[in-house]
Scaffold this motif. Structure first.
Motif, short mmCIF file in Angstrom:
data_model
loop_
_atom_site.label_atom_id
_atom_site.label_comp_id
_atom_site.label_asym_id
_atom_site.label_seq_id
_atom_site.Cartn_x
_atom_site.Cartn_y
_atom_site.Cartn_z
N ALA A 193 0.88 -1.07 0.14
CA ALA A 193 -0.17 0.08 0.01
C ALA A 193 0.96 1.26 0.05
N THR A 194 0.47 2.16 -0.93
CA THR A 194 1.33 3.53 -1.02
C THR A 194 0.47 4.70 -0.27
N SER A 195 -0.87 4.42 0.11
CA SER A 195 -1.49 5.33 0.66
C SER A 195 -2.63 4.44 1.26
N SER A 196 -3.52 5.29 2.28
CA SER A 196 -4.60 4.64 2.81
C SER A 196 -5.65 4.29 1.89
N SER A 197 -6.34 3.16 1.78
CA SER A 197 -7.22 2.84 0.76
C SER A 197 -8.03 1.51 1.40
N THR A 198 -9.10 1.13 0.55
CA THR A 198 -9.57 -0.07 0.94
C THR A 198 -9.69 -1.01 -0.44
N GLN A 199 -8.88 -1.98 -0.36
CA GLN A 199 -9.01 -2.93 -1.20
C GLN A 199 -10.27 -3.93 -1.39
N ASP A 238 -14.35 -17.29 -1.88
CA ASP A 238 -15.30 -16.25 -1.63
C ASP A 238 -16.57 -16.24 -2.14
N THR A 239 -17.76 -15.66 -1.86
CA THR A 239 -19.15 -15.97 -2.47
C THR A 239 -19.53 -14.53 -2.52
N GLY A 240 -18.84 -13.32 -1.94
CA GLY A 240 -19.30 -12.03 -2.14
C GLY A 240 -18.04 -11.16 -1.80
N PRO A 241 -18.23 -9.71 -1.79
CA PRO A 241 -16.95 -8.77 -1.70
C PRO A 241 -16.38 -8.85 -0.19
N MET A 242 -15.20 -8.94 -0.22
CA MET A 242 -14.34 -8.80 1.11
C MET A 242 -13.61 -7.58 0.96
N PRO A 243 -13.75 -6.49 1.51
CA PRO A 243 -13.06 -5.20 1.52
C PRO A 243 -11.83 -5.53 2.83
N VAL A 244 -10.67 -5.06 2.39
CA VAL A 244 -9.41 -4.91 2.85
C VAL A 244 -8.84 -3.61 3.17
N ARG A 245 -8.93 -3.25 4.54
CA ARG A 245 -8.38 -1.62 4.79
C ARG A 245 -6.77 -1.90 4.56
N MET A 246 -6.22 -0.92 4.22
CA MET A 246 -4.82 -1.05 3.87
C MET A 246 -4.17 0.43 4.25
N SER A 247 -3.33 0.32 4.92
CA SER A 247 -2.38 1.90 5.56
C SER A 247 -1.22 1.91 4.74
N PRO A 248 -0.58 2.87 4.41
CA PRO A 248 0.81 3.20 3.82
C PRO A 248 1.86 2.11 4.30
N GLY A 249 2.42 1.67 3.53
CA GLY A 249 3.40 0.62 3.79
C GLY A 249 3.01 -0.80 4.13
N ASP A 250 1.77 -1.17 4.38
CA ASP A 250 1.22 -2.30 4.58
C ASP A 250 1.64 -3.32 3.43
N ARG A 251 2.16 -4.55 3.73
CA ARG A 251 2.69 -5.59 2.37
C ARG A 251 2.02 -6.70 2.85
N ILE A 308 -1.85 -15.99 2.81
CA ILE A 308 -1.53 -14.69 2.38
C ILE A 308 -0.67 -14.40 3.88
N TRP A 309 0.62 -13.71 3.50
CA TRP A 309 1.07 -13.13 4.76
C TRP A 309 0.98 -11.70 4.82
N GLY A 310 0.51 -11.19 5.81
CA GLY A 310 -0.04 -9.82 5.97
C GLY A 310 0.44 -9.13 7.24
N PRO A 311 0.36 -7.82 7.40
CA PRO A 311 0.81 -7.25 8.61
C PRO A 311 0.59 -7.90 10.03
N ASP A 312 -0.42 -8.89 10.04
CA ASP A 312 -0.59 -9.63 11.24
C ASP A 312 -0.09 -10.92 11.25
N GLY A 313 0.56 -11.29 10.06
CA GLY A 313 1.09 -12.73 10.22
C GLY A 313 0.18 -13.42 8.98
N PRO A 314 0.65 -14.88 8.81
CA PRO A 314 0.01 -15.50 7.94
C PRO A 314 -1.40 -16.03 8.00
N HIS A 315 -2.28 -15.91 7.06
CA HIS A 315 -3.52 -16.59 7.34
C HIS A 315 -3.99 -16.91 5.88
N VAL A 316 -5.10 -17.64 5.88
CA VAL A 316 -5.61 -18.33 4.88
C VAL A 316 -7.02 -17.74 4.29
#
Length: 221
Positions: A23-29, A52-65, A40-48
């Motif tokens: 993420a280069t800026s605050s956004s919702t993917q 999906d059967t519907g939309p899943m919004p992901v809030r991202m902050s600058p620098g989140d990888r 997936i390995w994210g800011p909070d560690g690995p998860h699966v």
């Protein structure tokens, strides 16, 4: 910034791609259904991320990888030690599943290759089921072509994809329409080419699966 590339050869039969998103800026993917399961390995560690059967919004902050491994539809099998349907519409910490305990972003592919060798192969009919539905076959036609009853097809689809063939049909049809629209194909043509009755039918399905109209979905990065 989102990047993706081909997996190591040891994973290629079951993994579609490796990806990163920084993420280069605050956004919702907005993550939309694609028939896949991601490790997936994210800011909070690995998860699966389950199917999906519907939309899943992901809030991202600058620098989140985020770094991820995306399995091909129907190819995850028993890698995570639970039925795929148990992961549907869920984001489950890897620690809760009791597999791949020493995983790090740098060893993700190597550790996964070892895990794949330890678990049974997925249903060999999975790719044929997905391909036939993508080609526009009805659920009844797919069952007949594979020599299965519709109940058998439902059970095998549930085990392979995490949901039944009718839901899978909706997802693959939606993804085909989205790919065509992103290439610049007019909406009405994309709808007919993807198996929708008309553009209105496609618009309603896009809203159900993605939560936003097609135009807004195409405008997202």
């Amino acid at each position: 910034m989102y990047l993706e590339w081909a997996p190591d050869p040891a994973l290629a039969g079951r993994v579609a791609r490796i990806w990163t998103n920084v993420a280069t800026s605050s956004s919702t993917q907005l993550v939309v259904p694609d028939g896949c399961v991601d490790l997936i390995w994210g800011p909070d560690g690995p998860h699966v991320a389950g199917p999906d059967t519907g939309p899943m919004p992901v809030r991202m902050s600058p620098g989140d990888r985020y770094s991820g491994v995306r399995f091909r539809p129907g190819a995850v099998g028993e890698v995570f030690g639970v039925p795929v349907e148990a992961l549907r519409d869920s984001r489950v910490p890897l620690a809760d599943l009791g597999v791949l305990p020493d995983l790090t972003p740098g060893t993700m592919q190597e550790a996964l290759a070892v895990r794949l060798r330890e678990t049974p192969e997925p249903d060999p009919a999975a790719s044929a089921i997905a391909a036939a539905l993508l080609a526009g076959r009805s659920v009844g036609q797919v069952a007949w072509e594979l020599g299965l009853g519709e109940r058998q097809l439902h059970r095998r689809s549930l085990r392979a994809f995490g949901y039944g063939p009718k839901t899978l049909q909706r997802v693959v049809r939606f993804q085909r329409a989205l790919r065509l629209a992103r290439r610049g194909v007019p909406a009405a043509e994309a709808a007919l080419a993807s198996g929708y009755a008309d553009q209105s039918h496609m618009a309603n399905e896009v809203r159900r699966l993605a939560g936003v109209p097609l135009g807004r979905l195409l405008a997202r990065p």
